[in-house]
Design an enzyme around this catalytic site. Structure first.
Site, short mmCIF file in Angstrom:
data_model
loop_
_atom_site.label_atom_id
_atom_site.label_comp_id
_atom_site.label_asym_id
_atom_site.label_seq_id
_atom_site.Cartn_x
_atom_site.Cartn_y
_atom_site.Cartn_z
N ALA A 111 12.35 2.72 82.29
CA ALA A 111 13.01 3.15 83.49
C ALA A 111 12.55 4.35 84.00
O ALA A 111 12.71 4.53 85.31
CB ALA A 111 14.42 3.25 82.71
N PRO A 122 11.92 8.91 65.58
CA PRO A 122 11.17 8.06 66.27
C PRO A 122 11.42 6.78 66.49
O PRO A 122 11.24 6.18 65.30
CB PRO A 122 9.49 8.50 65.79
CG PRO A 122 9.72 8.66 64.27
CD PRO A 122 11.35 9.25 64.16
N ASP A 125 11.29 4.62 78.45
CA ASP A 125 10.04 4.61 79.23
C ASP A 125 9.71 3.90 80.40
O ASP A 125 9.52 4.56 81.75
CB ASP A 125 8.90 4.46 78.28
CG ASP A 125 9.02 5.16 76.92
OD1 ASP A 125 8.34 6.04 76.38
OD2 ASP A 125 10.08 4.75 76.25
N HIS A 144 7.53 4.61 71.76
CA HIS A 144 8.14 5.29 72.49
C HIS A 144 8.06 6.84 72.14
O HIS A 144 8.61 7.28 71.65
CB HIS A 144 9.76 4.81 72.21
CG HIS A 144 10.88 5.89 72.89
ND1 HIS A 144 10.81 5.98 74.44
CD2 HIS A 144 11.78 6.65 72.05
CE1 HIS A 144 11.59 6.89 74.49
NE2 HIS A 144 12.44 7.42 73.20
#
Length: 312
Positions: free
Chosen positions: A150, A121, A148, A175
């Site tokens: 984009a 992560p 994210d 994210h």
């Protein structure tokens, strides 16, 4: 001055970062390193072949951990790929172990340049890697919510028909599945989002969260999006553009958060992160951001527990 980028991990993500750098003419030398014998060399040759007809042909080769010592930027793309149904947080234990093994490998010739972490992560591992390498947050950080964002821009363009270049949007926080969108800061062709026909806030957030899993379910991995996102970030850093991008940085009081890494807008330059920018958030946006921080705090504490067990 010639520029060198080392990519640790020559799998789906690492190889696509390397190809995006090569195809985009971002740097002069790209070095791939992988623990599987022969893999980095094979990926390097394939990528080198792909730019034979380009105006800019960087050196693309395999290398070793020692190459990080004089690299302008080292990219950490090691780790397991997500399986269908897995969240990024499900990868935490394996990723913490791999990061500490990597830090041991790099101890003989530690990176003198910047370190950008992609390994999931992302937020938690970026902070874990920073601490393991003993680096400051300005020089070691993660790609955070860059991908994210984009995805969000693409989704908003599809909803409204506006060109992506005319959309100013950002995702903040993890994210992952707890990221949030500060709609009050969002502009589509200069207008507020709610003034734009076709805009659907609930759908935009859902699809931003779900797109990665949809891609994994459909083809097994995400690679092109993150490859281009990382190459874009690296280009802006090497060109010292003073741009602002959403990156995962360990907060030190910004947004009233301490020692938790998450995606926030950061001003970047040749030497890394120059400034963390605090966006004004509405009450509901602040609650969504705090909820994402709570998730990251829980898993950051779990990562530190894993680390202590590895040290024993």
């Amino acid at each position: 001055m010639k520029t060198k980028v080392v990519i640790l991990g020559a799998g789906h993500v690492g190889s696509h970062v390397a190809w995006a750098l090569a195809a985009g003419g971002v740097c002069d030398e790209i070095v791939l390193v992988d623990k599987i014998p022969g893999k980095a060399a094979a990926q390097a040759d394939d990528i080198a072949d792909s730019v034979s007809y380009s105006s800019h042909c960087p050196v693309v080769r395999d290398g070793a951990y020692a190459d990080c010592a004089d690299a302008d930027i080292t990219v950490c793309a090691i780790g397991k790929a997500r399986e269908p149904g897995q969240t990024r947080l499900d990868l935490l234990g394996d990723s913490v172990r791999m990061i500490h093994e990597l830090a041991g490998q790099l101890s003989a010739a530690p990176p003198k340049g910047l370190v950008i972490s992609i390994t999931n992560p992302c937020d938690i591992i970026a902070d874990c890697l920073r601490r393991a390498l003993g680096m400051g947050r300005d020089r070691c950080f993660g790609t955070g919510t860059l991908l994210d964002t984009a995805r969000l821009i693409r989704i908003l363009s599809e909803q409204t028909g506006a060109p992506r270049a005319d959309i100013q949007a950002i995702a903040l926080g993890e994210h992952g599945d707890s990221s949030m969108i500060p709609y009050s800061n969002l502009r589509i062709q200069g207008k507020k989002a709610e003034e734009t026909p076709g805009f659907n806030a609930e759908n935009a957030l859902y699809r931003t969260h779900q797109t990665g899993m949809d891609i994994i379910n459909g083809k097994g991995s995400t690679e092109f999006g993150i490859g281009q996102a990382a190459a874009h970030l690296i280009r802006l850093i090497l060109n010292d553009t003073d741009s602002v991008l959403p990156l995962s940085v360990t907060l030190q009081g910004e947004y009233a958060v301490q020692d938790i890494a998450c995606g926030v807008p950061c001003r970047i330059g040749r030497n890394g992160i120059k400034q963390v920018i605090e966006l004004p958030l509405t009450e509901s946006e602040r609650a969504a951001f705090d909820a994402s921080i709570a998730v990251l705090k829980q898993y950051t504490e779990l990562a530190k527990q894993y680390e202590s067990e590895l040290i024993l």
